[in-house]
Design a protein around this motif. Structure first.
Motif, PDB file in Angstrom:
ATOM      1  N   VAL A 143       0.826  -1.206   0.000  1.00 27.23           N
ATOM      2  CA  VAL A 143       0.000   0.000   0.000  1.00 27.23           C
ATOM      3  C   VAL A 143       0.864   1.260   0.000  1.00 27.23           C
ATOM      4  O   VAL A 143       0.589   2.228  -0.712  1.00 27.23           O
ATOM      5  CB  VAL A 143      -0.968  -0.010   1.205  1.00 27.23           C
ATOM      6  N   GLY A 144       1.919   1.251   0.795  1.00 27.74           N
ATOM      7  CA  GLY A 144       2.788   2.428   0.886  1.00 27.74           C
ATOM      8  C   GLY A 144       3.466   2.790  -0.415  1.00 27.74           C
ATOM      9  O   GLY A 144       3.805   3.963  -0.637  1.00 27.74           O
ATOM     10  N   ASP A 145       3.659   1.805  -1.304  1.00 24.37           N
ATOM     11  CA  ASP A 145       4.287   2.088  -2.594  1.00 24.37           C
ATOM     12  C   ASP A 145       3.394   2.973  -3.459  1.00 24.37           C
ATOM     13  O   ASP A 145       3.867   3.879  -4.146  1.00 24.37           O
ATOM     14  CB  ASP A 145       4.596   0.781  -3.329  1.00 24.37           C
ATOM     15  N   VAL A 146       2.085   2.700  -3.429  1.00 22.36           N
ATOM     16  CA  VAL A 146       1.133   3.522  -4.180  1.00 22.36           C
ATOM     17  C   VAL A 146       1.073   4.929  -3.587  1.00 22.36           C
ATOM     18  O   VAL A 146       1.176   5.926  -4.298  1.00 22.36           O
ATOM     19  CB  VAL A 146      -0.267   2.878  -4.180  1.00 22.36           C
ATOM     20  N   GLY A 147       0.898   5.004  -2.270  1.00 22.82           N
ATOM     21  CA  GLY A 147       0.799   6.297  -1.610  1.00 22.82           C
ATOM     22  C   GLY A 147       2.038   7.153  -1.804  1.00 22.82           C
ATOM     23  O   GLY A 147       1.948   8.356  -2.065  1.00 22.82           O
ATOM     24  N   MET A 180      -6.383   2.964   1.172  1.00 15.97           N
ATOM     25  CA  MET A 180      -5.374   3.311   0.164  1.00 15.97           C
ATOM     26  C   MET A 180      -5.043   4.806   0.247  1.00 15.97           C
ATOM     27  O   MET A 180      -5.562   5.619  -0.516  1.00 15.97           O
ATOM     28  CB  MET A 180      -5.904   2.962  -1.236  1.00 15.97           C
ATOM     29  N   PRO A 181      -4.167   5.188   1.196  1.00 16.51           N
ATOM     30  CA  PRO A 181      -3.791   6.600   1.312  1.00 16.51           C
ATOM     31  C   PRO A 181      -3.032   7.088   0.075  1.00 16.51           C
ATOM     32  O   PRO A 181      -2.393   6.297  -0.642  1.00 16.51           O
ATOM     33  CB  PRO A 181      -2.877   6.623   2.544  1.00 16.51           C
ATOM     34  N   ASN A 182      -3.097   8.386  -0.149  1.00 18.07           N
ATOM     35  CA  ASN A 182      -2.348   9.007  -1.242  1.00 18.07           C
ATOM     36  C   ASN A 182      -1.004   9.543  -0.761  1.00 18.07           C
ATOM     37  O   ASN A 182      -0.414  10.419  -1.392  1.00 18.07           O
ATOM     38  CB  ASN A 182      -3.180  10.127  -1.860  1.00 18.07           C
ATOM     39  N   TYR A 183      -0.525   9.010   0.331  1.00 18.34           N
ATOM     40  CA  TYR A 183       0.772   9.356   0.909  1.00 18.34           C
ATOM     41  C   TYR A 183       1.301   8.094   1.591  1.00 18.34           C
ATOM     42  O   TYR A 183       0.537   7.152   1.851  1.00 18.34           O
ATOM     43  CB  TYR A 183       0.624  10.484   1.939  1.00 18.34           C
ATOM     44  N   LYS A 190      -0.056  -3.118   3.835  1.00 12.20           N
ATOM     45  CA  LYS A 190      -0.454  -4.449   3.388  1.00 12.20           C
ATOM     46  C   LYS A 190       0.092  -4.752   1.997  1.00 12.20           C
ATOM     47  O   LYS A 190       0.199  -3.870   1.143  1.00 12.20           O
ATOM     48  CB  LYS A 190      -1.983  -4.567   3.414  1.00 12.20           C
ATOM     49  N   LYS A 191       0.420  -6.032   1.785  1.00 11.19           N
ATOM     50  CA  LYS A 191       0.984  -6.462   0.512  1.00 11.19           C
ATOM     51  C   LYS A 191      -0.137  -6.764  -0.480  1.00 11.19           C
ATOM     52  O   LYS A 191      -1.171  -7.323  -0.121  1.00 11.19           O
ATOM     53  CB  LYS A 191       1.856  -7.705   0.719  1.00 11.19           C
ATOM     54  N   PHE A 192       0.077  -6.383  -1.723  1.00 14.93           N
ATOM     55  CA  PHE A 192      -0.907  -6.633  -2.767  1.00 14.93           C
ATOM     56  C   PHE A 192      -0.837  -8.084  -3.236  1.00 14.93           C
ATOM     57  O   PHE A 192       0.253  -8.636  -3.422  1.00 14.93           O
ATOM     58  CB  PHE A 192      -0.672  -5.702  -3.958  1.00 14.93           C
TER      59      PHE A 192
END
Length: 273
Positions: A143-147, A180-183, A190-192
């Motif tokens: 999740v952190g990779d997207v944010g 799904m934060p934007n940061y 969590k892992k996708f």
């Protein structure tokens, strides 16, 4: 708990998402100076029901409307009103639909007439950041990779990334795990995994990231009064990589916008589906 979808369920969800996509495309032809967001709301409800679906927002958490229409400094959750849209405004239209037991939920920010160049740039960067984030939605990432990707892209342009509101998992419920934060930070959260379906939705402000809620109990606005932009897509992880279930193709067609931005995330969709 993350609810993984089968490929069959993902195809059902694609149809729910496309109801919303077509609704936004229909509205794109109607959004102009003099139109009120209450008028748009009525059009959307009638259109969604005509597609064999029901409005996904209406009644959810006691929401009184089919659409959430956020004008100018409104970030999200703006309630439709009788105030006419005017030249130079922007309006973020967030829409949901429930069909065959699954939700579709996505959003587009529209320009009303001629908007200021700096507002146009904010719209452009926010839309680009959506796809920057989607590229990180693949098996093995987190999740952190997207944010992180969205945050870095937008902050590099000097914009504020809203913290209080986030994207989410999507399925039989409008809001599922994971948030799904934007940061965020790379490698965190969590892992996708295969079969996840999420709504990624950058909410980006032209100034500070700070926001406040209005007395109506719904509308969130920027603290400094500068404009805010919101785009949202529904995406599934299919064969390890992101695949769009929603599309802006109907909006682009209505507004005569030429774009190939969705091509890399599109395995089998055409605008005439």
């Amino acid at each position: 708990m993350i609810v993984v979808k089968t490929k069959e369920e993902i195809e059902i969800m694609r149809q729910s998402a496309l109801v919303v996509s077509k609704t936004l495309g229909m509205l794109a032809k109607e959004i102009k100076p003099g139109v009120t967001t209450l008028q748009l709301d009525k059009m959307a409800e009638e259109f969604i029901r005509a597609q064999g679906a029901v409005p996904g927002f209406l009644g959810l958490y006691d929401c009184p409307s089919t659409l959430l229409c956020s004008v100018n400094e409104a970030v999200v959750h703006g309630l439709p009103t009788n105030t006419p849209l005017k030249n130079g405004d922007i309006v973020s239209v967030d829409c949901g639909a429930l069909m065959n037991g699954f939700y579709g939920d996505h959003a587009y920010t529209f320009e009303i007439g001629e908007v200021l160049p700096e507002t146009k740039k904010l719209i452009e960067v926010t839309k680009e950041s959506l796809y920057v984030g989607i590229r990180e939605l693949k098996v093995g990432n987190r999740v952190g990779d997207v944010g992180y990707a969205i945050q870095k892209y937008c902050e590099n342009h000097g914009y504020g990334v809203v913290r209080e509101l986030v994207g989410h998992g999507l399925g039989r419920k409008m809001h599922e795990d994971p948030e799904m934060p934007n940061y965020g930070k790379r490698g965190r959260g969590k892992k996708f995994i295969e079969g996840m379906v999420v709504a990624i939705e950058p909410m980006i402000n032209g100034g500070t990231h700070r926001v406040k809620q209005l007395k109506d109990g719904w509308t969130i606005v920027t603290l400094d009064g500068k404009p805010s932009v919101h785009f949202e897509h529904d995406i599934a992880i299919v064969d390890g990589k992101p695949e769009l279930l929603s599309t802006f193709a109907y909006v682009h067609e209505a507004l005569d916008i030429k774009s190939d931005e969705e091509n890399e995330f599109r395995n089998q969709f055409t605008v005439n589906s």
